[in-house]
Design an enzyme around this catalytic site. Structure first.
Site, PDB file in Angstrom:
ATOM      1  N   TYR A 240       0.831  -1.202   0.000  1.00  7.72           N
ATOM      2  CA  TYR A 240       0.000   0.000   0.000  1.00  7.72           C
ATOM      3  C   TYR A 240       0.864   1.250   0.000  1.00  7.72           C
ATOM      4  O   TYR A 240       0.577   2.232  -0.678  1.00  7.72           O
ATOM      5  CB  TYR A 240      -0.905  -0.043   1.232  1.00  7.72           C
ATOM      6  CG  TYR A 240      -1.655   1.218   1.530  1.00  7.72           C
ATOM      7  CD1 TYR A 240      -2.747   1.606   0.758  1.00  7.72           C
ATOM      8  CD2 TYR A 240      -1.290   2.019   2.612  1.00  7.72           C
ATOM      9  CE1 TYR A 240      -3.456   2.756   1.055  1.00  7.72           C
ATOM     10  CE2 TYR A 240      -1.996   3.166   2.910  1.00  7.72           C
ATOM     11  CZ  TYR A 240      -3.081   3.524   2.130  1.00  7.72           C
ATOM     12  OH  TYR A 240      -3.778   4.670   2.435  1.00  7.72           O
ATOM     13  N   ASN A 269      -1.720   5.522  12.910  1.00  5.01           N
ATOM     14  CA  ASN A 269      -2.914   4.814  13.372  1.00  5.01           C
ATOM     15  C   ASN A 269      -3.961   5.764  13.941  1.00  5.01           C
ATOM     16  O   ASN A 269      -3.677   6.553  14.846  1.00  5.01           O
ATOM     17  CB  ASN A 269      -2.528   3.798  14.455  1.00  5.01           C
ATOM     18  CG  ASN A 269      -1.861   2.572  13.876  1.00  5.01           C
ATOM     19  OD1 ASN A 269      -1.741   2.443  12.658  1.00  5.01           O
ATOM     20  ND2 ASN A 269      -1.429   1.674  14.744  1.00  5.01           N
ATOM     21  N   PHE A 286     -10.038  -5.440  18.597  1.00  2.00           N
ATOM     22  CA  PHE A 286     -10.215  -5.623  20.038  1.00  2.00           C
ATOM     23  C   PHE A 286     -11.605  -5.193  20.495  1.00  2.00           C
ATOM     24  O   PHE A 286     -12.262  -5.884  21.290  1.00  2.00           O
ATOM     25  CB  PHE A 286      -9.156  -4.837  20.803  1.00  2.00           C
ATOM     26  CG  PHE A 286      -7.806  -5.509  20.850  1.00  2.00           C
ATOM     27  CD1 PHE A 286      -7.585  -6.737  20.251  1.00  2.00           C
ATOM     28  CD2 PHE A 286      -6.738  -4.897  21.503  1.00  2.00           C
ATOM     29  CE1 PHE A 286      -6.346  -7.349  20.300  1.00  2.00           C
ATOM     30  CE2 PHE A 286      -5.480  -5.504  21.558  1.00  2.00           C
ATOM     31  CZ  PHE A 286      -5.288  -6.730  20.947  1.00  2.00           C
ATOM     32  N   GLN A 304       5.012  -5.553  21.114  1.00  2.00           N
ATOM     33  CA  GLN A 304       5.166  -4.576  20.037  1.00  2.00           C
ATOM     34  C   GLN A 304       4.301  -3.350  20.345  1.00  2.00           C
ATOM     35  O   GLN A 304       3.215  -3.472  20.904  1.00  2.00           O
ATOM     36  CB  GLN A 304       4.817  -5.193  18.680  1.00  2.00           C
ATOM     37  CG  GLN A 304       3.396  -5.698  18.539  1.00  2.00           C
ATOM     38  CD  GLN A 304       3.244  -7.144  18.927  1.00  2.00           C
ATOM     39  OE1 GLN A 304       3.795  -7.585  19.931  1.00  2.00           O
ATOM     40  NE2 GLN A 304       2.470  -7.896  18.143  1.00  2.00           N
TER      41      GLN A 304
END
Length: 426
Positions: A240, A269, A286, A304
């Site tokens: 992308y 994000n 989530f 991470q």
């Protein structure tokens, strides 16, 4: 005998002895001409009227920047307009006007204060629809261009009765002719589910079509009508990203070579209401799993890190970038880091303290750390995120709960479960 009129051209006509030639008029002196019939009075009155008229016109200031002969801006990002505790852009902070038909001069400052005409490609998507909300609230006229590949009409349908809102179903890979002042180019599938489904196809199609042809079409429109152009790029390193990298190059080429006023934002994000529920992003994964009473899936050891910015902070950054004087690229993201375990715990606190966490093997290409450096945005745009994860997440949860369950009760979550797509952690 009747009278007879005979003309004989060959005969010489006698000249009357009483005829004398008409004497030539003497030359009239200019001063005598002006003094006659009160001409001097009228000249003086005209001079006085012209003097009064031009003295009342506001003097043009050399400090007012002029952008490409199209838009002139009062810089809305000085400290006096944006104190530390304020992040809301208001319409009266800006004065915009066009001189499309004034090739030789500028319209006096303040004569035209109506809102701008703005096109938002991908405006029915997650980020685009929130941007449209802000622009409409500011008083601008907004044209949303979307092919609804990932966007939803429901995201903008609350504007349908607004005369300053237009919606065009259109794919940006086809040319589009509009008269606009600004172009926010957001159109491109950004969800991991869409661009990682087939990386080879993504490289071929999205790189060559959406990111290249679509961006070229929008840049061409900006060049033709003198509009300012903002490209939303990415921080992601994937197939992308290659398309976005090409789009950035094209944008800079048009800026340097064709004089297009360009802006480039690299988005990190982002989360909030109207996100696709099953788009493969870690926050939406989530939240959807917790609402459906499923285990929260953590890949790898969960150490991470990712950073998460609320959508309103991103929209604020995009608008400040568009109205500012700097091209970029600018990183727009929240530098606060969360491990995947910490994110799962925040989701548990917000939705269900009893939610289980399930660990699965990680993918090889999952980056261990992703944190934006927003120093440039803070220094040049006066922008930084304001909404913390614990503040923004409940707003997203409320939206997801309504869309997942509708009028059902949360207890019926087992009837609404769907398969969650495995992707990298954000």
């Amino acid at each position: 005998m009747g009278a007879e009129l005979i003309y004989r051209g060959h005969e010489t006509q006698p000249t009357s002895a009483s005829y004398t030639p008409k004497p030539h008029k003497p030359w009239i002196h200019p001063i005598r001409y002006i003094l006659r019939e009160q001409r001097l009075l009228f000249v003086l009155i005209g001079i006085a009227i012209a003097t009064v008229f031009f003295s009342l016109l506001p003097a043009s200031s050399p400090n007012n920047p002029h952008h490409g002969g199209r838009l002139i801006h009062n810089n809305p990002f000085s400290d006096s307009h944006f104190p530390a505790e304020s992040t809301q852009l208001t319409h009266h902070h800006r004065v915009f006007y066009q001189d499309h038909f004034h090739a030789g001069g500028k319209v006096p400052l303040g004569l035209k204060t109506k809102g701008l005409r703005i096109v938002v490609t991908g405006g029915a998507g997650f980020v685009g629809s929130h941007l449209v909300d802000r622009l409409i609230a500011r008083g601008d006229s907004v044209i949303v261009v979307d092919n609804f590949f990932t966007g939803q009409k429901e995201n903008v349908m609350h504007h349908f009765r607004n005369p300053r809102f237009e919606l065009i179903r259109h794919d940006v890979v086809e040319p589009l002719l509009l008269e606009v002042d600004q172009i926010y180019h957001l159109a491109c599938p950004a969800s991991p589910v869409h661009y990682k489904f087939n990386p080879v196809k993504t490289i071929i199609s999205f790189l060559k079509i959406t990111n290249v042809v679509g961006t070229l079409n929008m840049l061409g429109l900006a060049k033709r009508v003198g509009a300012r152009f903002l490209l939303t790029s990415t921080s992601v390193r994937s197939c992308y990203d290659e398309g976005k990298r090409t789009a950035e190059t094209l944008t800079m080429d048009y800026h340097r070579g064709a004089g297009v006023e360009a802006r480039i934002a690299r988005i990190f994000n982002t989360y909030g209401p109207r996100m696709c529920i099953d788009d493969g992003r870690v926050v939406s994964n989530f939240v959807a799993q917790a609402l459906r009473k499923e285990p929260l899936t953590v890949y790898g050891d969960g150490q991470q890190t990712r950073s998460f910015q609320y959508v309103s902070d991103l929209v604020e950054g995009l608008m400040r970038l568009m109205e500012g004087e700097h091209v970029g690229p600018f990183n727009l993201g929240n530098p606060g880091e969360f491990t995947m375990i910490e994110l799962a715990q925040v989701v548990q606190e917000t939705i269900d303290p009893n939610a289980k966490i399930e660990f699965k093997p990680n993918t090889e290409d999952d980056p261990h750390k992703r944190k934006p450096d927003i120093t440039k945005a803070k220094d040049l745009l006066g922008w930084e995120p304001k909404v913390s994860l614990r503040q923004g997440l409940p707003l997203m949860v409320s939206d997801f709960r309504q869309r997942i369950f509708g009028d059902q009760k949360e207890g019926s979550a087992t009837t609404a479960t769907t398969t969650t797509t495995k992707t990298s952690s954000g």
